[in-house]
Write an enzyme that holds these catalytic residues in place. Sequence first.
Site, PDB file in Angstrom:
ATOM      1  N   LYS A  36       6.299  -3.899   1.913  1.00  0.00           N
ATOM      2  CA  LYS A  36       5.796  -4.614   3.079  1.00  0.00           C
ATOM      3  C   LYS A  36       6.280  -6.073   3.101  1.00  0.00           C
ATOM      4  CE  LYS A  36       3.446  -1.049   4.495  1.00  0.00           C
ATOM      5  NZ  LYS A  36       3.593  -0.105   3.393  1.00  0.00           N
TER       6      LYS A  36
HETATM    7  C1  LIG Z   1       0.745   1.404   9.460  1.00  0.00           C
HETATM    8  C2  LIG Z   1       0.359   1.676   8.037  1.00  0.00           C
HETATM    9  N1  LIG Z   1      -0.943   1.829   7.735  1.00  0.00           N
HETATM   10  C3  LIG Z   1      -1.348   2.046   6.479  1.00  0.00           C
HETATM   11  C4  LIG Z   1      -0.462   2.126   5.441  1.00  0.00           C
HETATM   12  C5  LIG Z   1      -0.954   2.456   4.075  1.00  0.00           C
HETATM   13  O1  LIG Z   1      -0.829   1.420   3.168  1.00  0.00           O
HETATM   14  P1  LIG Z   1      -0.869   1.725   1.585  1.00  0.00           P
HETATM   15  O2  LIG Z   1       0.369   2.454   1.242  1.00  0.00           O
HETATM   16  O3  LIG Z   1      -0.953   0.363   0.961  1.00  0.00           O
HETATM   17  O4  LIG Z   1      -2.101   2.538   1.335  1.00  0.00           O
HETATM   18  C6  LIG Z   1       0.903   1.963   5.692  1.00  0.00           C
HETATM   19  C7  LIG Z   1       1.890   2.040   4.596  1.00  0.00           C
HETATM   20  O5  LIG Z   1       3.051   2.275   4.776  1.00  0.00           O
HETATM   21  C8  LIG Z   1       1.334   1.732   7.031  1.00  0.00           C
HETATM   22  O6  LIG Z   1       2.621   1.579   7.344  1.00  0.00           O
END
Ligand SMILES: Cc1ncc(COP(=O)(O)O)c(C=O)c1O
Length: 438
Positions: A226
């Site tokens: 990210k």
């Molecule tokens: C739009 C969105 N929401 C939620 C997430 C989930 O994040 P995490 O992988 O930190 O749980 C992601 C991860 O790619 C995402 O792109």
Amino acid sequence: MPMEREAQGAALQGSQRVTTRVETHGEPKIGIEEFMSICERFGFSVDTLERIRAVVSEEDWGEGPFLANYYSGLPETKVQAFERAAREIFGVPYAMGLSSGTGALHAALVGAGVGPDTEVICAALGFFATASAVMLTGATPVFCDVDDSLHLDPTKLEALITPKTVAIAPTHVMGAVCDMGPIIEVAQRRGLKVIEDCAQACGATYRGAYVGTLGDYGCFSISAYKIVGGGEGGLLLAKSHELWERAAQLAEAGGLWRPDRFAPPRYAGELFPGTNYRMSELEAAVDVVQLRKMPDAVARFRRAKRAILDRLQTYREIQPQRSNDPDGDVGYTLRFFPRDVELSARIAADLRAAGVDAAARGPNAAPDWHSYAYMYPLQTRSAWPPPACPVCDDLFERMVTVSVNQWSTDDHCRRIADAMNAVFDKHCTRDDNARAWR
Ligand SMILES: Cc1ncc(COP(=O)(O)O)c(C=O)c1O
């Protein structure tokens, strides 16, 4: 607790005070090779790695590093420093570090009152984690189609609201922003909570305000892929103390967040079964630094994207992604929709051949959990398959994504724009009346 055991020991033995606490140094808890292999991933120079190895090898850690987020005896843990940085940067009163973006979403949804037999409106395009977190609460995700900005279409919201709807969970996609004004207007009028999924757009702004500060909750992923990231982490921003407490009870059900951890509930509904999404101290040590770099990184991305966009010609067969706030976009991707899938594939291939980092799904593309149509983990419930979202289906397949590098110089940007114009000239017709790049 060691202290309690010490006190018991003293009481039992009278003047012969014993201690159950091990006062000698034990084996180092830290594995030197394991630690060094993590240091290597940071890309330190050989000299620095040697110095770190020397320090780690000499240090006797006794009982070992205490890396929990609480009871550290320190004035401020790294997680608390991360949360303070988030409050300062985003200008919000409540911020929570968590182990993942999915954990942040789950905590926010439960905090917003989402649970069994309720519904949450999610965007058809984003990532499956949003809808998956909705299902973890026992609720049902209801997908709202996108518009030509690739974000949830606010004009389609009303038709999806039912007596079971509790919240809207819009996703800010790949650095760009949702049209939050009309979304919040509908939510307020219909008594719904708004949970922003900002995982892909940390640092983006809408009408001057950071995304994540507009709804009731803002949820961020702080994973390595990210805009701000170290390894695996999450961040949650909450609009009020009450909302923060409810999310905290879900995410840190050990009660460590409470003034008196084991006390009975202070009000009805304060305590309920939750889980543990605590952020680790090692992760926070990276993220607190990464988060403080975010505003400068976003400024570099924006400058680079603007330098490319300003040089692009307009074409009859090319529809640039519409922006809900051109100044608020983080700018790490540049997207457009050629007239059909075959043209997208040809343009993306020629761009790559010219050295531009471009991708298109092309014909017969593999499933991809960023679109609702392929979110197979949701299949376990009757809500599958979800009703069609035709705009998402069409745009997702035709979309070409060009990655923007924050470190590109003006010269790099000029060459990328020149290459893009040359590829477009080869396949398309220049048209001064076609939609402008913004
Ligand atoms: C739009 C969105 N929401 C939620 C997430 C989930 O994040 P995490 O992988 O930190 O749980 C992601 C991860 O790619 C995402 O792109």
